[in-house]
Enzyme design. Structure first.
Site, PDB file in Angstrom:
ATOM      1  CB  CYS A 103      -0.959   0.011   1.195  1.00  0.00           C
ATOM      2  SG  CYS A 103      -0.173   0.309   2.793  1.00  0.00           S
ATOM      3  CG  ASP A 106       2.954  -1.201   3.119  1.00  0.00           C
ATOM      4  OD1 ASP A 106       2.751  -1.050   4.332  1.00  0.00           O
ATOM      5  OD2 ASP A 106       2.289  -1.978   2.406  1.00  0.00           O
ATOM      6  CB  CYS A 169      -3.047  -3.149   1.841  1.00  0.00           C
ATOM      7  SG  CYS A 169      -1.811  -3.626   3.073  1.00  0.00           S
TER       8      CYS A 169
END
Length: 223
Positions: A103, A106, A169
């Site tokens: 995502c 991240d 996510c």
């Protein structure tokens, strides 16, 4: 709402209740797995155990206990807590290799765990326009376009542990502007926006809370 002045500490407190707590050995195992995956190839439990200096069965058992660990047909790890070696929408260029993030968020906290400068290529969820970032282990060095935001969601523990990608996510994206994000936010109750700086700060806070001094033992590569 959290869209304007997010309380980073409050967000972190919520996430820390959901993410697995890590003791000293687990921190070393987790960071070693990130580093091994960053080589761009599947990681066997035995090679990971050798790197950390623990029995192979201990590594196998721990990986099985953690949610968010993905394997290939040979039971080698190919995805772990935001990092993947198989293509996904958010591409990371690290030391000449293509890696992938689950995502948008991240892409902001992984460089500090990989200890390397990372070139990020993604897209605005609303317009499809390119998003490019340079993120060092210390912060966001460059971002294009200016004014980027990141959508976010406070997940429930049960859903997160069952499938972190679909429960979390899938709701965390880049947007070129707050205006571009509004229609998508309206269609996804519970989501809100963080500025790029706030999203990075949340990642930095989480990294330090979860890994502590273990981060300081890793060499940093900044190119």
């Amino acid at each position: 709402m959290l869209q304007t002045q997010p309380d980073i500490e409050a967000l972190s407190t919520h996430l820390l209740r959901i993410f697995p707590a890590l003791d000293e050995v687990q921190r070393k195992l987790s960071l070693a797995l990130y580093c091994e995956l960053a080589r761009g190839a599947p990681v066997s439990s035995s090679s990971l155990a050798d790197r950390v200096g623990i029995p192979a069965e201990t590594a196998v058992r721990q990986l099985q206990d953690w949610p968010g660990v993905y394997y290939d047909g040979e039971q080698r790890v190919i995805g772990f807590w935001g990092l993947a070696i198989a293509p996904m929408p958010h591409r990371l260029r690290v030391d000449g290799r293509n890696l992938y993030a689950w995502c948008a968020w991240d892409t902001l906290f992984l460089p500090a765990l990989l200890r390397d400068t990372t070139e990020v290529e993604s897209a605005c969820r609303a317009t499809g326009a390119p998003v490019r970032l340079t993120v060092t282990p210390h912060g966001v060095e460059a971002a294009e376009p200016a004014g980027l935001s990141v959508s976010f969601l406070l997940p429930e523990a049960e859903a997160m542990n069952a499938n972190v990608i679909t429960s979390f996510c899938h709701y965390v994206h880049f947007f070129n502007s707050r205006e571009a994000a509004q229609p998508w936010l309206a269609q996804h109750p519970g989501t809100f926006l963080l500025s790029l700086d706030d999203a990075h700060e949340l990642g930095r806070y989480m990294n330090r809370a979860r890994y502590g001094s273990a981060l300081d033992l890793l060499p940093v590569r900044v190119r």
